[in-house]
Design an enzyme around this catalytic site. Structure first.
Site, mmCIF file in Angstrom:
data_model
loop_
_atom_site.group_PDB
_atom_site.id
_atom_site.type_symbol
_atom_site.label_atom_id
_atom_site.label_comp_id
_atom_site.label_asym_id
_atom_site.label_seq_id
_atom_site.Cartn_x
_atom_site.Cartn_y
_atom_site.Cartn_z
ATOM 1 C CB SER A 62 7.552 -6.169 23.804
ATOM 2 O OG SER A 62 8.933 -6.118 23.984
ATOM 3 C CE LYS B 21 6.153 -7.455 29.000
ATOM 4 N NZ LYS B 21 6.343 -6.674 27.757
ATOM 5 C CB SER C 173 9.972 -7.697 26.747
ATOM 6 O OG SER C 173 8.849 -6.850 26.609
#
Ligand code: GLN
Length: 499
Positions: A187, A82, A163
């Site tokens: 997230s 990520k 996210s």
């Protein structure tokens, strides 16, 4: 390389690792299969925002040259990072213009690895590049990313959640064997639910945050997004534990999570918190979760009705605490310490303050600015007592709800999200409707306890639905065991989107 078996990128870690260790598959072929898949489908998904394929193939060749039988479980397994983790020598931008193409058009390239990145590297895992995220991990859809939104592989007109939406979309579409994520209010779990993947939010402090760009330091956690609970166990084993570089990691032993998956649900008590099955829950989500509860009953668990009375304050509490910490954590992106503008000429400013203003107003997107302003206001003299201190008190009450529940039950079962994936653009004009997407995930974040999201069905439109299993602090082994047992008797996690 054109002859690489295209199905390899669809393997789980457990299966890929077995093949690598028995010598029936090469790490180079597995890596190439993921690369080919990214090249074939990512134009539709926008999940991968930075590609380090040459580096990945070099690393794979080195793994192939080592003796197969002695390799660690993650050796030769490709994954995506990520874009909030610092990776040495690789642009790490938090999907924000403030770190992307900053001073003289250069991205921020960290000179060091986050602890998770380092541990994965030491375990032999191979980073393919970086996955998309909401800007500074603020969001539930990846729509706040400066790279544009990622798409849900089950329906590309819909969001993959956020996210960690890039990580989840990539794993769901078999672009990567697994991906790293972060979970502050949901997230990892929310995008896992929306894409049919399995994602673990760990106990606060279980995994070091060193080298991960901070959003809400009192809530941020690091965890994996995988295809199965078993794979989450394998990754967690490699990344968990005390880190002298992160003072919030206690010295709690790291069990062999993957060795503890074969427990039994017989005699276990599972709590169903009534506040989560309330109004506003999509009927198809409710039906899928109820069917999962029945499956646990059939496996021998006793289902107990429980109450977590402060659940209704979760979202409001989170959206005071989070902006307050954001306003403080993001002060460092001022163009001097971190971040910059694309203009090399700073001399046009009359003062340093004007320079800060230009960097920050040009670099941050709308959601980040909104949170910095709310947080600065809530922390200011006169408002601190009314907002921040009150929110901290309610956080303690939320934690107390969980502590009391876990005196009666071993685990809690809830939906992960109130709805399946929503349409791109449908919530961007009203931030509060976006915030409500995390209504089922935020309470466990406030309490700091571990929670797993795994697929438990599909809506009639063919969209995945997520089940959340919440456990007491540092009981990841129990949560993962319960997830694994469910995946042994169901096949939701094996379904693949067509792209
Ligand atoms: N969606 C929540 C937010 O916008 C949670 C984000 C997260 O967990 N990083 O803050």
């Amino acid at each position: 390389m054109g002859a690489t078996d295209p199905t390899l990128s669809g393997l789980t870690i457990a299966e890929a690792s077995r093949r690598l260790r028995e010598g029936s598959m090469k790490a180079v072929d597995l890596t190439q299969s993921c690369i080919n898949r990214i090249e074939a489908v990512d134009a539709q998904l926008n999940a991968v925002i930075c590609k380090t394929f040459d580096r990945a193939l070099d690393q794979a060749k080195k793994i192939d040259a080592s003796p197969a039988t002695t390799r660690a479980p993650l050796a030769g397994i490709p994954y995506l990072t990520k874009d909030i983790f610092c990776e040495e020598g690789v642009p790490s931008t938090a999907a924000s213009n403030v770190l992307r193409g900053g001073l003289h058009g250069k991205d921020y390239i960290p000179p060091f690895d986050s602890t998770t990145t380092r541990k994965l590297k030491e375990a032999g895992a191979i980073s393919l590049g970086h996955s998309n995220t909401d800007e500074f991990v603020m969001g539930s859809s990846t729509e706040s990313s400066c790279y544009g939104t990622s798409k849900n592989p089950w329906d590309t007109t819909r969001v993959p959640g956020g996210s960690s939406g890039g990580s989840a979309a990539a794993v769901a579409a078999d672009e990567s064997i697994f991906a790293t994520g972060t979970d502050t209010g949901g997230s990892i779990r929310q995008p896992a639910a929306l894409t049919g993947t399995t994602g673990l939010k760990v106990t606060y402090g279980r995994v070091s945050r060193y080298g991960v760009i901070a959003m809400t330091s009192s809530l941020d956690t690091i965890g994996p997004i995988c295809k199965t609970a078993e794979d989450c166990a394998i990754v967690l084993e490699a990344i968990a534990g005390r880190d002298p570089l992160d003072a919030t990691t206690p010295d709690v032993a790291v069990p062999s999570y993957s060795g503890l998956l074969e427990g039994s649900m017989k005699g276990m008590k599972i709590g169903l918190p009534r506040e989560y099955m309330a109004d506003g829950l999509h009927p198809e989500v409710e039906a899928a979760v109820k069917a999962a509860v029945k499956a646990y009953e059939d496996m021998g668990a006793t289902i107990v009705d429980v109450s977590l009375p402060h659940t209704k304050y979760g979202v409001a509490t989170y959206y005071v605490l989070c902006p307050c910490e954001v306003s403080s954590n993001l002060a460092r992106f001022d163009g001097v310490r971190y971040g910059s503008t694309s203009s090399p000429h700073v001399s046009q400013e009359q003062s340093l303050v004007e320079y800060y203003e230009r960097v920050r107003s040009g670099g941050f997107g709308a959601e980040v600015k909104r949170r910095i302003m709310i947080g600065t206001h809530a922390l200011s003299a006169g408002y601190y007592e009314a907002y921040y201190r009150q929110a901290q008190k309610i956080r303690t009450l939320v934690l107390k709800d969980f502590t009391e529940a876990f005196q009666k039950v071993d685990l809690l079962l809830t939906p992960t999200t109130p709805n399946p994936a929503f349409t791109i653009g449908s919530k961007t004009s009203d931030p509060v409707t976006m915030y409500m997407e995390d209504v089922c995930t935020i309470p466990a974040s406030l309490a700091g306890v571990p929670a797993l999201s795994l697929p438990c069905g599909f809506s009639k439109d063919g969209l995945p639905i997520g089940l959340q299993i919440i456990g007491p602090a540092f009981e990841e082994a129990k949560v993962l065991m319960a997830g694994h047992q469910y995946q042994k008797i169901t096949d939701w996690h094996t379904k693949k989107p067509t792209l």
